[in-house]
Design an enzyme around this catalytic site. Sequence first.
Site, mmCIF file in Angstrom:
data_model
loop_
_atom_site.group_PDB
_atom_site.id
_atom_site.type_symbol
_atom_site.label_atom_id
_atom_site.label_comp_id
_atom_site.label_asym_id
_atom_site.label_seq_id
_atom_site.Cartn_x
_atom_site.Cartn_y
_atom_site.Cartn_z
ATOM 1 N N HIS A 186 1.393 3.943 1.949
ATOM 2 C CA HIS A 186 1.923 4.715 3.076
ATOM 3 C C HIS A 186 3.442 4.856 2.996
ATOM 4 O O HIS A 186 4.147 3.944 2.577
ATOM 5 C CB HIS A 186 1.502 4.088 4.409
ATOM 6 C CG HIS A 186 0.062 4.369 4.746
ATOM 7 N ND1 HIS A 186 -0.683 3.574 5.578
ATOM 8 C CD2 HIS A 186 -0.760 5.383 4.348
ATOM 9 C CE1 HIS A 186 -1.909 4.086 5.686
ATOM 10 N NE2 HIS A 186 -1.980 5.174 4.951
ATOM 11 N N HIS A 239 -7.564 -0.770 5.505
ATOM 12 C CA HIS A 239 -6.535 0.136 6.048
ATOM 13 C C HIS A 239 -6.342 1.304 5.073
ATOM 14 O O HIS A 239 -6.327 2.467 5.462
ATOM 15 C CB HIS A 239 -5.242 -0.641 6.256
ATOM 16 C CG HIS A 239 -4.085 0.163 6.733
ATOM 17 N ND1 HIS A 239 -4.050 0.778 7.967
ATOM 18 C CD2 HIS A 239 -2.902 0.478 6.136
ATOM 19 C CE1 HIS A 239 -2.892 1.414 8.107
ATOM 20 N NE2 HIS A 239 -2.188 1.253 7.016
ATOM 21 N N ASP A 256 -0.149 -3.817 6.230
ATOM 22 C CA ASP A 256 -0.828 -3.334 7.438
ATOM 23 C C ASP A 256 -2.280 -3.788 7.495
ATOM 24 O O ASP A 256 -3.123 -3.116 8.103
ATOM 25 C CB ASP A 256 -0.783 -1.801 7.501
ATOM 26 C CG ASP A 256 0.609 -1.258 7.779
ATOM 27 O OD1 ASP A 256 1.528 -2.059 8.046
ATOM 28 O OD2 ASP A 256 0.768 -0.030 7.736
ATOM 29 N N ASP A 297 5.839 4.708 5.048
ATOM 30 C CA ASP A 297 6.705 3.720 5.687
ATOM 31 C C ASP A 297 6.612 2.350 5.001
ATOM 32 O O ASP A 297 7.046 1.330 5.564
ATOM 33 C CB ASP A 297 6.406 3.618 7.192
ATOM 34 C CG ASP A 297 4.996 3.183 7.495
ATOM 35 O OD1 ASP A 297 4.086 3.459 6.692
ATOM 36 O OD2 ASP A 297 4.775 2.573 8.564
ATOM 37 N N HIS A 298 6.077 2.345 3.782
ATOM 38 C CA HIS A 298 6.049 1.122 2.961
ATOM 39 C C HIS A 298 6.619 1.361 1.565
ATOM 40 O O HIS A 298 7.029 0.414 0.902
ATOM 41 C CB HIS A 298 4.618 0.580 2.865
ATOM 42 C CG HIS A 298 4.080 0.157 4.204
ATOM 43 N ND1 HIS A 298 3.973 -1.161 4.585
ATOM 44 C CD2 HIS A 298 3.683 0.892 5.269
ATOM 45 C CE1 HIS A 298 3.528 -1.215 5.832
ATOM 46 N NE2 HIS A 298 3.341 0.014 6.267
ATOM 47 N N HIS A 345 4.707 -4.555 10.942
ATOM 48 C CA HIS A 345 5.029 -3.829 12.182
ATOM 49 C C HIS A 345 5.151 -4.770 13.373
ATOM 50 O O HIS A 345 4.462 -5.785 13.443
ATOM 51 C CB HIS A 345 3.938 -2.782 12.509
ATOM 52 C CG HIS A 345 3.921 -1.615 11.585
ATOM 53 N ND1 HIS A 345 4.741 -0.521 11.749
ATOM 54 C CD2 HIS A 345 3.171 -1.366 10.483
ATOM 55 C CE1 HIS A 345 4.495 0.358 10.786
ATOM 56 N NE2 HIS A 345 3.549 -0.127 9.998
ATOM 57 N N HIS A 358 0.845 -1.206 0.000
ATOM 58 C CA HIS A 358 0.000 0.000 0.000
ATOM 59 C C HIS A 358 0.874 1.247 0.000
ATOM 60 O O HIS A 358 2.096 1.146 0.105
ATOM 61 C CB HIS A 358 -1.013 -0.022 1.137
ATOM 62 C CG HIS A 358 -0.447 0.093 2.521
ATOM 63 N ND1 HIS A 358 0.384 -0.863 3.075
ATOM 64 C CD2 HIS A 358 -0.577 1.055 3.483
ATOM 65 C CE1 HIS A 358 0.709 -0.507 4.311
ATOM 66 N NE2 HIS A 358 0.160 0.663 4.580
HETATM 67 ZN ZN LIG Z 1 -0.088 1.668 6.492
#
Ligand SMILES: [Zn+2]
Length: 256
Positions: free
Chosen positions: A59, A115, A134, A61-62, A172, A57
């Site tokens: 985001h 998400h 996530d 941090d991905h 995570h 996805h």
């Molecule tokens: Zn995320």
Amino acid sequence: MSQLDIHQIPVLSDNYVYLARDRASGQTAVVDPAVVKPVLEAAERLGWTITHILNTHHHGDHVGGNLEIKAATGCTIIGPKADRDRIPGIDVEVEEGDRVALGEAMAEVFFVPGHTRGHIAYWFEESAALFCGDTLFALGCGRLFEGTPQQMWSSLSKFRKLPEDTHVYCAHEYTQANARFALSVEPENQALQDRSRAIDAARAQDRPTVPSTLGEELATNPFLRADQPGLAANVGLAGSEPVAVFAEVRRRKDNF
Ligand SMILES: [Zn+2]
């Protein structure tokens, strides 16, 4: 039959990036590169050559490492078609039911919104490996930033059907906090009590609690257990539809 070697890289405060290497061909994917340097260094140390990035996805941090890793390695970036405008450098757009080849290893793509509206997951059946970003966490699930409880329950229901020995490579290390919440809604669950103790012991030694197996999650993760009468009763919804129970459990977690 081709299998993956999987290397887990802890980055930022609690993210996991994965390197997955097809043994037969040596092709190697980075799953959700949050960052650049630790990923390139790990690949170098292992002697693995990065050929692909798999994004779940959009985001930061991905996908934060996408462009620099692509520039450094010339790799191909694969990501969700439904979110192609938010995946930096995307080359190949995939959706539900598509197959992604990493050398001889093959992944099936699941569309799992909730998400985010475009979230996908990659299931390497022969390696019993699920890269779920996530969407599903050890003892938890992602927050519903862009989706509804109905969407997320339907997404998680796709994972519920996979073999119990599937390894859940989530993105995570949230497990210890998730365990405290899970115990608040299912305090009588013996498997959860046992797992929670094992998690505390692992974290006390700074060991990862990820990956878990789907079997463990089915037995202890309240977000996969919304169809359990005991959990429904515990959140005041005895006899309700699973999606209503899921929504209530998610609401409680948001306020925990
Ligand atoms: Zn995320």
